[in-house]
Design an enzyme around this catalytic site. Structure first.
Site, PDB file in Angstrom:
ATOM      1  N   THR A   9       0.929  -1.299   0.003  1.00 30.97           N
ATOM      2  CA  THR A   9      -0.006   0.026   0.007  1.00 30.97           C
ATOM      3  C   THR A   9       0.721   1.242  -0.200  1.00 30.97           C
ATOM      4  OG1 THR A   9      -2.083   0.818   0.937  1.00 30.97           O
ATOM      5  CG2 THR A   9      -0.157   0.573   2.530  1.00 30.97           C
ATOM      6  N   LYS A  41      -8.124   2.601   3.834  1.00 28.31           N
ATOM      7  CA  LYS A  41      -7.098   2.387   4.945  1.00 28.31           C
ATOM      8  C   LYS A  41      -6.893   3.416   5.679  1.00 28.31           C
ATOM      9  CE  LYS A  41      -5.058  -0.348   0.954  1.00 28.31           C
ATOM     10  NZ  LYS A  41      -3.976  -0.279  -0.102  1.00 28.31           N
ATOM     11  N   GLY A  53      -3.520   5.796   9.539  1.00 24.86           N
ATOM     12  CA  GLY A  53      -3.526   4.920   8.151  1.00 24.86           C
ATOM     13  C   GLY A  53      -2.554   3.852   8.552  1.00 24.86           C
ATOM     14  N   SER A 132       4.557  -0.073   0.729  1.00 29.19           N
ATOM     15  CA  SER A 132       5.678  -0.045  -0.269  1.00 29.19           C
ATOM     16  C   SER A 132       5.698   1.258  -0.999  1.00 29.19           C
ATOM     17  CB  SER A 132       5.128  -1.259  -1.029  1.00 29.19           C
ATOM     18  OG  SER A 132       3.948  -1.148  -1.707  1.00 29.19           O
TER      19      SER A 132
END
Length: 179
Positions: A9, A41, A53, A132
């Site tokens: 994400t 998220k 988050g 990521s």
């Protein structure tokens, strides 16, 4: 768990000009397969005064969000104290220490990253990024803050779009919350 272990994400949050914003992409990936395009998220917690988050395992992140919300309630919304208490629990609890996720949390005064290794990190520049695609969004946000007059919300949006252009684990189905 090292930050590089999360491959799933992009979350970015920042404070600017008395405002705080956090956003995340909507992609859920299982291995090399996109399972969902429109996941959310990010959350507002504690009387809509704290933004959160998460990156990593969704089930693990939801467990941590519940525990973080409990800490916020227990400590009257004090972000730093709640984050430190969650990190202590996360590191020492037999069940929690198995969870694989990172949290980015912020309010109008603080921006923190909380990890399962007990880290509570407050970046000097007030920008938090996990997942990521987090480093790509972080780089974009730093340049936008330095070279534009964009608002916190607009910087988050542009940074997420930039990360989605680079990171295969991110997309442009963006959710943003602001204080």
């Amino acid at each position: 768990m090292p930050f590089s272990a999360i491959h799933a994400t992009t979350i970015i949050g920042l404070r600017k000009d008395g405002r705080a914003a956090i956003g995340g992409d909507g992609q859920v990936t299982l291995g090399t397969t996109v399972m969902k395009q429109h996941s959310n998220k990010i959350r507002k917690l504690y009387k809509d005064s704290v933004l959160v988050g998460f990156a990593g395992s969704a089930a693990d992140a939801f467990s941590l969000l519940d525990r973080f919300e409990e800490q916020l309630e227990k400590h009257s919304g004090q972000l730093v104290r709640s984050a430190v208490e969650l990190a202590k629990l996360w590191r020492t609890d037999k069940y929690l220490r198995q969870l694989e996720a990172l949290l980015a949390v912020l309010d109008k005064e603080h921006a923190l990253i909380i990890s399962g290794t007990g880290d509570v990190i407050e970046p000097d520049d007030g920008i938090v990024a996990v997942g990521s695609g987090g480093t790509y969004a972080l780089a974009a946000a730093r340049m936008l803050i330095k070279h534009t007059g964009l608002s916190a919300l607009d910087i988050v949006k542009e940074s997420l779009e930039t990360a989605a252009d680079i990171c295969i684990y991110s997309n442009k189905n963006i959710h943003i919350e602001e204080l």
